[in-house]
Design a protein around this motif. Sequence first.
Motif, PDB file in Angstrom:
ATOM      1  N   GLY A 172      35.234  24.321   8.442  1.00 12.71           N
ATOM      2  CA  GLY A 172      35.424  25.193   7.284  1.00 12.71           C
ATOM      3  C   GLY A 172      36.796  25.012   6.662  1.00 12.71           C
ATOM      4  O   GLY A 172      36.974  25.170   5.449  1.00 12.71           O
ATOM      5  N   MET A 173      37.788  24.654   7.490  1.00  8.30           N
ATOM      6  CA  MET A 173      39.156  24.507   6.990  1.00  8.30           C
ATOM      7  C   MET A 173      39.275  23.356   5.983  1.00  8.30           C
ATOM      8  O   MET A 173      40.028  23.423   5.027  1.00  8.30           O
ATOM      9  N   VAL A 229      45.267  29.050  10.005  1.00 13.43           N
ATOM     10  CA  VAL A 229      44.767  29.104   8.627  1.00 13.43           C
ATOM     11  C   VAL A 229      45.526  28.072   7.801  1.00 13.43           C
ATOM     12  O   VAL A 229      46.656  27.703   8.136  1.00 13.43           O
ATOM     13  N   GLY A 232      47.930  21.178  17.107  1.00 12.06           N
ATOM     14  CA  GLY A 232      48.907  20.868  16.078  1.00 12.06           C
ATOM     15  C   GLY A 232      48.196  20.091  14.986  1.00 12.06           C
ATOM     16  O   GLY A 232      46.962  20.105  14.886  1.00 12.06           O
ATOM     17  N   SER A 287      36.175  31.387  17.298  1.00 17.27           N
ATOM     18  CA  SER A 287      35.182  31.137  16.234  1.00 17.27           C
ATOM     19  C   SER A 287      35.465  29.842  15.489  1.00 17.27           C
ATOM     20  O   SER A 287      34.660  29.411  14.666  1.00 17.27           O
ATOM     21  N   TYR A 300      52.117  24.741   5.401  1.00 17.46           N
ATOM     22  CA  TYR A 300      51.233  24.649   6.569  1.00 17.46           C
ATOM     23  C   TYR A 300      51.813  23.646   7.576  1.00 17.46           C
ATOM     24  O   TYR A 300      51.900  23.919   8.780  1.00 17.46           O
ATOM     25  N   VAL A 324      36.248  23.828  15.937  1.00 13.38           N
ATOM     26  CA  VAL A 324      36.753  22.938  16.989  1.00 13.38           C
ATOM     27  C   VAL A 324      36.692  23.648  18.348  1.00 13.38           C
ATOM     28  O   VAL A 324      36.244  23.071  19.347  1.00 13.38           O
ATOM     29  N   GLY A 334      44.058  14.887  13.301  1.00  9.28           N
ATOM     30  CA  GLY A 334      43.757  14.422  11.952  1.00  9.28           C
ATOM     31  C   GLY A 334      42.631  15.290  11.411  1.00  9.28           C
ATOM     32  O   GLY A 334      42.186  16.227  12.086  1.00  9.28           O
ATOM     33  N   PRO A 335      42.128  15.013  10.198  1.00 15.68           N
ATOM     34  CA  PRO A 335      41.100  15.858   9.606  1.00 15.68           C
ATOM     35  C   PRO A 335      39.829  15.946  10.459  1.00 15.68           C
ATOM     36  O   PRO A 335      39.341  14.937  10.955  1.00 15.68           O
ATOM     37  N   PHE A 378      40.793  39.577  19.873  1.00 14.99           N
ATOM     38  CA  PHE A 378      42.149  39.000  19.801  1.00 14.99           C
ATOM     39  C   PHE A 378      42.505  38.746  18.340  1.00 14.99           C
ATOM     40  O   PHE A 378      41.740  38.132  17.610  1.00 14.99           O
ATOM     41  N   ALA A 396      45.763  37.084  16.380  1.00 10.31           N
ATOM     42  CA  ALA A 396      47.049  36.397  16.571  1.00 10.31           C
ATOM     43  C   ALA A 396      48.187  37.132  15.873  1.00 10.31           C
ATOM     44  O   ALA A 396      49.337  37.074  16.319  1.00 10.31           O
ATOM     45  N   ARG A 397      47.876  37.842  14.770  1.00 14.67           N
ATOM     46  CA  ARG A 397      48.939  38.508  14.012  1.00 14.67           C
ATOM     47  C   ARG A 397      49.291  39.876  14.585  1.00 14.67           C
ATOM     48  O   ARG A 397      50.321  40.448  14.197  1.00 14.67           O
TER      49      ARG A 397
HETATM   50  N1  LIG Z   1      40.060  20.989  10.473  1.00 12.56           N
HETATM   51  C1  LIG Z   1      41.082  20.117  10.405  1.00 12.56           C
HETATM   52  O1  LIG Z   1      41.027  19.099   9.703  1.00 12.56           O
HETATM   53  C2  LIG Z   1      42.331  20.360  11.205  1.00 12.56           C
HETATM   54  C3  LIG Z   1      43.300  19.332  11.230  1.00 12.56           C
HETATM   55  C4  LIG Z   1      44.461  19.536  11.947  1.00 12.56           C
HETATM   56  C5  LIG Z   1      44.646  20.701  12.658  1.00 12.56           C
HETATM   57  N2  LIG Z   1      43.689  21.684  12.616  1.00 12.56           N
HETATM   58  C6  LIG Z   1      43.936  22.904  13.370  1.00 12.56           C
HETATM   59  O2  LIG Z   1      42.864  23.097  14.262  1.00 12.56           O
HETATM   60  C7  LIG Z   1      42.699  24.502  14.507  1.00 12.56           C
HETATM   61  C8  LIG Z   1      41.237  24.861  14.367  1.00 12.56           C
HETATM   62  O3  LIG Z   1      40.858  24.681  13.018  1.00 12.56           O
HETATM   63  P1  LIG Z   1      39.351  24.477  12.526  1.00 12.56           P
HETATM   64  O4  LIG Z   1      39.329  23.247  11.740  1.00 12.56           O
HETATM   65  O5  LIG Z   1      38.429  24.637  13.673  1.00 12.56           O
HETATM   66  O6  LIG Z   1      39.248  25.657  11.496  1.00 12.56           O
HETATM   67  P2  LIG Z   1      38.326  26.918  11.371  1.00 12.56           P
HETATM   68  O7  LIG Z   1      36.915  26.614  11.757  1.00 12.56           O
HETATM   69  O8  LIG Z   1      38.621  27.467  10.006  1.00 12.56           O
HETATM   70  O9  LIG Z   1      38.907  27.908  12.482  1.00 12.56           O
HETATM   71  C9  LIG Z   1      40.105  28.577  12.361  1.00 12.56           C
HETATM   72  C10 LIG Z   1      39.992  29.808  13.254  1.00 12.56           C
HETATM   73  O10 LIG Z   1      41.251  30.484  13.283  1.00 12.56           O
HETATM   74  C11 LIG Z   1      40.948  31.852  13.415  1.00 12.56           C
HETATM   75  N3  LIG Z   1      42.027  32.710  12.987  1.00 12.56           N
HETATM   76  C12 LIG Z   1      42.690  32.703  11.813  1.00 12.56           C
HETATM   77  N4  LIG Z   1      43.596  33.687  11.791  1.00 12.56           N
HETATM   78  C13 LIG Z   1      43.485  34.334  12.990  1.00 12.56           C
HETATM   79  C14 LIG Z   1      44.145  35.432  13.559  1.00 12.56           C
HETATM   80  N5  LIG Z   1      45.100  36.119  12.903  1.00 12.56           N
HETATM   81  N6  LIG Z   1      43.789  35.816  14.811  1.00 12.56           N
HETATM   82  C15 LIG Z   1      42.820  35.163  15.489  1.00 12.56           C
HETATM   83  N7  LIG Z   1      42.141  34.112  14.985  1.00 12.56           N
HETATM   84  C16 LIG Z   1      42.481  33.716  13.753  1.00 12.56           C
HETATM   85  C17 LIG Z   1      39.734  32.065  12.518  1.00 12.56           C
HETATM   86  O11 LIG Z   1      39.118  33.247  12.938  1.00 12.56           O
HETATM   87  P3  LIG Z   1      38.222  34.165  11.978  1.00 12.56           P
HETATM   88  O12 LIG Z   1      36.859  33.557  12.109  1.00 12.56           O
HETATM   89  O13 LIG Z   1      38.345  35.499  12.591  1.00 12.56           O
HETATM   90  O14 LIG Z   1      38.822  34.072  10.599  1.00 12.56           O
HETATM   91  C18 LIG Z   1      38.936  30.804  12.774  1.00 12.56           C
HETATM   92  O15 LIG Z   1      38.008  31.021  13.800  1.00 12.56           O
HETATM   93  C19 LIG Z   1      43.660  25.202  13.548  1.00 12.56           C
HETATM   94  O16 LIG Z   1      44.845  25.553  14.239  1.00 12.56           O
HETATM   95  C20 LIG Z   1      43.965  24.151  12.514  1.00 12.56           C
HETATM   96  O17 LIG Z   1      45.242  24.370  11.915  1.00 12.56           O
HETATM   97  C21 LIG Z   1      42.533  21.527  11.914  1.00 12.56           C
END
Ligand SMILES: NC(=O)c1ccc[n+]([C@@H]2O[C@H](COP(=O)([O-])OP(=O)(O)OC[C@H]3O[C@@H](n4cnc5c(N)ncnc54)[C@H](OP(=O)(O)O)[C@@H]3O)[C@@H](O)[C@H]2O)c1
Length: 250
Positions: A192-193, A94, A142, A15, A156, A18, A187-188, A63, A65-66
Amino acid sequence: MSTTVQPTWLMLGASSAVARAFAREAAAHGAGILLAGRDMDDLERQAADLAIRHGVPAAPVPFDARDIDSHAAFVADCAARAGGPLNVFLAFGVMPDQSELDRDPSIAAAMVEANFTGAATVLAALAPVLEAQRQGVVVALGSVAGDRGRPRNYTYGATKAALLTYLQGYAARLSRSGVRVLCLKAGPVDTGMTWPLPKLPFMVSPRAFAAGAWRLAQGKGGASYLPRIWWPVMGIIRSLPTRIFNRLDL
Ligand SMILES: NC(=O)c1ccc[n+]([C@@H]2O[C@H](COP(=O)([O-])OP(=O)(O)OC[C@H]3O[C@@H](n4cnc5c(N)ncnc54)[C@H](OP(=O)(O)O)[C@@H]3O)[C@@H](O)[C@H]2O)c1
């Protein structure tokens, strides 16, 4: 005449904005998709959309992760559903605010469990499957936050640094079986994050990020900054003397 079997992409945390964009990219290239995550309604909609748009097999798989005790059975289920080689895109994670993490140890523990422990256990369960298929690629998200601990997000960042170290050893192990492992130091990305945060530099859309991730996934493994601009930027940030670094508002 031999035919090459397309690997199925297993999206962990499907979900995520990315992961969603990467799944579209993979499906557009003809790959089957397994969408693993917690929000089954969303994953069912995504699977139907991918199947209709791209004519590829796509299915949701529960699935968490926890829930580390479920990971062995989850992996066995995914391998059976794929019925052929798997590629893996690990995107769950997260990023609570640092002040929340400092105030409430249970939030900090839950984050470490999701971002690192859960990643390590599901990747450990996947390793024998990947080794047996003797091909494939693992892409894991990462972050530049893992390069140097900054006051705004060092807890984090620590989970992402731990993930990178894990992936280095994992990559060396799997390379003996012809499986590539790629850690994307992201990078950013506008998801939603990052939505609650002030405007961030060099922010890219999930779609642009996924296109870059797809390109890198076709190459060698290792660790890569994405977008590439973060390579020189983090080179400078990592090399700043501590007394200067500590004075900056990062
Ligand atoms: N956005 C950025 O700027 C950025 C930068 C660097 C790295 N990242 C990394 O990129 C990855 C994707 O992030 P995103 O930006 O696409 O954020 P996002 O849209 O908030 O997605 C994060 C996803 O992680 C899932 N998740 C959280 N806890 C979970 C669990 N216990 N089990 C299974 N799924 C879980 C969430 O699922 P639910 O919908 O079920 O909550 C959500 O779908 C992350 O690892 C983040 O740390 C992001």
